[in-house]
Scaffold this motif. Structure first.
Motif, PDB file in Angstrom:
ATOM      1  N   ALA A  94     110.874  14.150  44.518  1.00  0.00           N
ATOM      2  CA  ALA A  94     109.345  14.356  44.299  1.00  0.00           C
ATOM      3  C   ALA A  94     108.868  15.123  45.582  1.00  0.00           C
ATOM      4  O   ALA A  94     109.307  15.104  46.805  1.00  0.00           O
ATOM      5  CB  ALA A  94     108.795  13.014  44.673  1.00  0.00           C
ATOM      6  N   VAL A  95     108.274  16.034  45.131  1.00  0.00           N
ATOM      7  CA  VAL A  95     107.617  17.219  45.811  1.00  0.00           C
ATOM      8  C   VAL A  95     106.254  16.907  46.035  1.00  0.00           C
ATOM      9  O   VAL A  95     105.527  17.182  44.812  1.00  0.00           O
ATOM     10  CB  VAL A  95     108.211  18.580  45.281  1.00  0.00           C
ATOM     11  CG1 VAL A  95     107.304  19.880  46.231  1.00  0.00           C
ATOM     12  CG2 VAL A  95     109.596  18.803  45.329  1.00  0.00           C
ATOM     13  N   PRO A  96     105.717  16.812  47.061  1.00  0.00           N
ATOM     14  CA  PRO A  96     104.262  16.589  47.242  1.00  0.00           C
ATOM     15  C   PRO A  96     103.538  17.699  46.817  1.00  0.00           C
ATOM     16  O   PRO A  96     103.741  19.027  47.041  1.00  0.00           O
ATOM     17  CB  PRO A  96     104.024  16.142  48.729  1.00  0.00           C
ATOM     18  CG  PRO A  96     105.132  16.627  49.259  1.00  0.00           C
ATOM     19  CD  PRO A  96     106.286  16.558  48.258  1.00  0.00           C
ATOM     20  N   ILE A  97     102.498  17.647  46.216  1.00  0.00           N
ATOM     21  CA  ILE A  97     101.445  18.660  45.831  1.00  0.00           C
ATOM     22  C   ILE A  97      99.994  18.334  46.695  1.00  0.00           C
ATOM     23  O   ILE A  97      99.461  17.382  46.813  1.00  0.00           O
ATOM     24  CB  ILE A  97     100.754  18.368  44.418  1.00  0.00           C
ATOM     25  CG1 ILE A  97     102.014  18.505  43.461  1.00  0.00           C
ATOM     26  CG2 ILE A  97      99.713  19.412  43.800  1.00  0.00           C
ATOM     27  CD1 ILE A  97     101.709  18.505  42.103  1.00  0.00           C
ATOM     28  N   THR A  98      99.886  19.425  47.293  1.00  0.00           N
ATOM     29  CA  THR A  98      98.380  19.491  48.367  1.00  0.00           C
ATOM     30  C   THR A  98      97.401  20.412  47.568  1.00  0.00           C
ATOM     31  O   THR A  98      97.682  21.446  46.892  1.00  0.00           O
ATOM     32  CB  THR A  98      98.833  19.511  49.511  1.00  0.00           C
ATOM     33  OG1 THR A  98      99.466  21.096  49.586  1.00  0.00           O
ATOM     34  CG2 THR A  98      99.848  18.665  50.276  1.00  0.00           C
ATOM     35  N   LEU A  99      96.356  20.513  47.948  1.00  0.00           N
ATOM     36  CA  LEU A  99      95.042  21.047  47.655  1.00  0.00           C
ATOM     37  C   LEU A  99      94.155  21.230  48.621  1.00  0.00           C
ATOM     38  O   LEU A  99      93.786  20.436  49.207  1.00  0.00           O
ATOM     39  CB  LEU A  99      94.608  20.469  46.363  1.00  0.00           C
ATOM     40  CG  LEU A  99      93.217  21.202  45.768  1.00  0.00           C
ATOM     41  CD1 LEU A  99      93.892  22.856  45.330  1.00  0.00           C
ATOM     42  CD2 LEU A  99      92.656  20.477  44.504  1.00  0.00           C
ATOM     43  N   SER A 100      93.734  22.526  48.868  1.00  0.00           N
ATOM     44  CA  SER A 100      92.506  22.680  49.833  1.00  0.00           C
ATOM     45  C   SER A 100      91.782  23.536  49.108  1.00  0.00           C
ATOM     46  O   SER A 100      92.001  24.320  48.396  1.00  0.00           O
ATOM     47  CB  SER A 100      93.299  23.927  50.915  1.00  0.00           C
ATOM     48  OG  SER A 100      94.271  23.328  51.595  1.00  0.00           O
ATOM     49  N   ILE A 101      90.596  22.747  49.230  1.00  0.00           N
ATOM     50  CA  ILE A 101      89.210  23.149  48.620  1.00  0.00           C
ATOM     51  C   ILE A 101      88.080  23.631  49.504  1.00  0.00           C
ATOM     52  O   ILE A 101      88.008  22.817  50.438  1.00  0.00           O
ATOM     53  CB  ILE A 101      88.862  21.991  47.781  1.00  0.00           C
ATOM     54  CG1 ILE A 101      89.962  21.686  46.624  1.00  0.00           C
ATOM     55  CG2 ILE A 101      87.339  22.402  46.806  1.00  0.00           C
ATOM     56  CD1 ILE A 101      89.643  20.532  45.787  1.00  0.00           C
ATOM     57  N   GLY A 102      87.476  24.734  49.340  1.00  0.00           N
ATOM     58  CA  GLY A 102      86.438  24.877  50.182  1.00  0.00           C
ATOM     59  C   GLY A 102      85.030  25.138  49.151  1.00  0.00           C
ATOM     60  O   GLY A 102      85.059  25.652  48.015  1.00  0.00           O
ATOM     61  N   LEU A 103      83.872  24.491  49.695  1.00  0.00           N
ATOM     62  CA  LEU A 103      83.035  24.144  48.785  1.00  0.00           C
ATOM     63  C   LEU A 103      81.801  25.034  49.526  1.00  0.00           C
ATOM     64  O   LEU A 103      81.651  25.236  50.513  1.00  0.00           O
ATOM     65  CB  LEU A 103      82.389  22.623  48.630  1.00  0.00           C
ATOM     66  CG  LEU A 103      83.405  21.795  48.000  1.00  0.00           C
ATOM     67  CD1 LEU A 103      82.776  20.337  48.050  1.00  0.00           C
ATOM     68  CD2 LEU A 103      83.720  22.303  46.562  1.00  0.00           C
ATOM     69  N   ALA A 104      80.711  25.427  48.733  1.00  0.00           N
ATOM     70  CA  ALA A 104      79.475  25.984  49.415  1.00  0.00           C
ATOM     71  C   ALA A 104      78.408  25.888  48.229  1.00  0.00           C
ATOM     72  O   ALA A 104      78.524  25.619  47.097  1.00  0.00           O
ATOM     73  CB  ALA A 104      79.788  27.731  49.299  1.00  0.00           C
ATOM     74  N   LEU A 156      81.019  32.762  51.623  1.00  0.00           N
ATOM     75  CA  LEU A 156      81.053  31.458  52.222  1.00  0.00           C
ATOM     76  C   LEU A 156      82.261  30.141  51.693  1.00  0.00           C
ATOM     77  O   LEU A 156      82.853  29.610  52.485  1.00  0.00           O
ATOM     78  CB  LEU A 156      79.680  30.779  52.063  1.00  0.00           C
ATOM     79  CG  LEU A 156      79.529  29.465  52.657  1.00  0.00           C
ATOM     80  CD1 LEU A 156      79.717  29.452  54.385  1.00  0.00           C
ATOM     81  CD2 LEU A 156      77.971  28.837  52.721  1.00  0.00           C
ATOM     82  N   ALA A 157      82.197  30.238  50.468  1.00  0.00           N
ATOM     83  CA  ALA A 157      83.035  29.245  49.700  1.00  0.00           C
ATOM     84  C   ALA A 157      84.706  29.896  50.215  1.00  0.00           C
ATOM     85  O   ALA A 157      85.439  28.865  50.427  1.00  0.00           O
ATOM     86  CB  ALA A 157      83.131  29.277  48.316  1.00  0.00           C
ATOM     87  N   ASP A 158      84.927  31.121  50.037  1.00  0.00           N
ATOM     88  CA  ASP A 158      86.291  31.482  50.754  1.00  0.00           C
ATOM     89  C   ASP A 158      86.408  30.928  52.137  1.00  0.00           C
ATOM     90  O   ASP A 158      87.466  30.752  52.358  1.00  0.00           O
ATOM     91  CB  ASP A 158      86.388  32.973  50.438  1.00  0.00           C
ATOM     92  CG  ASP A 158      86.492  33.584  49.160  1.00  0.00           C
ATOM     93  OD1 ASP A 158      86.550  32.548  48.148  1.00  0.00           O
ATOM     94  OD2 ASP A 158      86.237  34.582  48.821  1.00  0.00           O
ATOM     95  N   ARG A 161      92.846  19.422  52.220  1.00  0.00           N
ATOM     96  CA  ARG A 161      91.448  18.952  52.451  1.00  0.00           C
ATOM     97  C   ARG A 161      90.396  19.333  51.636  1.00  0.00           C
ATOM     98  O   ARG A 161      90.390  20.521  51.347  1.00  0.00           O
ATOM     99  CB  ARG A 161      91.074  18.733  54.036  1.00  0.00           C
ATOM    100  CG  ARG A 161      91.493  20.340  54.640  1.00  0.00           C
ATOM    101  CD  ARG A 161      91.268  20.517  56.034  1.00  0.00           C
ATOM    102  NE  ARG A 161      89.859  19.626  56.306  1.00  0.00           N
ATOM    103  CZ  ARG A 161      89.948  18.797  57.577  1.00  0.00           C
ATOM    104  NH1 ARG A 161      91.077  18.477  58.154  1.00  0.00           N
ATOM    105  NH2 ARG A 161      88.842  18.273  57.920  1.00  0.00           N
ATOM    106  N   VAL A 162      89.153  18.741  51.648  1.00  0.00           N
ATOM    107  CA  VAL A 162      87.876  19.589  50.992  1.00  0.00           C
ATOM    108  C   VAL A 162      87.286  19.998  52.459  1.00  0.00           C
ATOM    109  O   VAL A 162      87.001  19.004  53.242  1.00  0.00           O
ATOM    110  CB  VAL A 162      87.143  18.576  50.193  1.00  0.00           C
ATOM    111  CG1 VAL A 162      85.996  19.122  49.662  1.00  0.00           C
ATOM    112  CG2 VAL A 162      88.165  18.244  48.792  1.00  0.00           C
ATOM    113  N   GLN A 163      86.748  21.117  52.529  1.00  0.00           N
ATOM    114  CA  GLN A 163      85.784  21.816  53.470  1.00  0.00           C
ATOM    115  C   GLN A 163      84.525  22.176  53.056  1.00  0.00           C
ATOM    116  O   GLN A 163      84.397  22.804  52.195  1.00  0.00           O
ATOM    117  CB  GLN A 163      86.651  23.032  54.450  1.00  0.00           C
ATOM    118  CG  GLN A 163      86.149  23.329  55.732  1.00  0.00           C
ATOM    119  CD  GLN A 163      86.318  22.551  56.667  1.00  0.00           C
ATOM    120  OE1 GLN A 163      87.280  21.740  56.909  1.00  0.00           O
ATOM    121  NE2 GLN A 163      85.317  22.300  57.393  1.00  0.00           N
ATOM    122  N   VAL A 164      83.416  21.661  53.606  1.00  0.00           N
ATOM    123  CA  VAL A 164      82.092  22.020  53.415  1.00  0.00           C
ATOM    124  C   VAL A 164      81.458  22.694  54.689  1.00  0.00           C
ATOM    125  O   VAL A 164      81.882  22.271  55.785  1.00  0.00           O
ATOM    126  CB  VAL A 164      81.252  21.045  52.823  1.00  0.00           C
ATOM    127  CG1 VAL A 164      81.741  20.348  51.480  1.00  0.00           C
ATOM    128  CG2 VAL A 164      81.022  19.990  53.894  1.00  0.00           C
TER     129      VAL A 164
END
Length: 103
Positions: free
Chosen positions: A47-57, A72-74, A87-90
């Protein structure tokens, strides 16, 4: 080889969601991120973990253009990656903004 670090990068994926408050978008983004974490990639029997970094604006009247919103989202994506990834960043609320309990 599985022993090598595996990183698949989707450089940019943008989703425009008119009439969605950033708090609602964050909840959805966290659900997507968590769901991906629950389903690791099976590779060579491991099992290879899947991660996701999300930027919201969220657009505001002070923004000069759509480009400013995208920028800003970038920046939020880069901050999410810098803060440890997956993580999710706002952005912080604008100075002087008052939030009410009903929001």
């Amino acid at each position: 080889r599985l022993g090598d670090i595996i990183e698949i990068v989707v450089e940019q994926a943008r989703l425009q969601a008119p009439a969605v408050h950033i708090d609602q978008a964050r909840v959805v983004a966290e659900r997507i991120r968590a769901r991906l974490n629950e389903r690791p990639l099976a590779l060579e029997g491991q099992a290879v973990p899947i991660t996701l970094s999300i930027g919201l604006a969220e657009a505001s009247l002070s923004m000069s253009s759509l480009g400013a919103l995208i920028k800003l989202a970038d920046r939020m994506v880069y901050e999410a990656k810098s803060a440890g990834r997956d993580r999710v960043q706002v952005p912080p609320p604008p100075a002087g903004e008052v939030k009410f309990a009903a929001e």
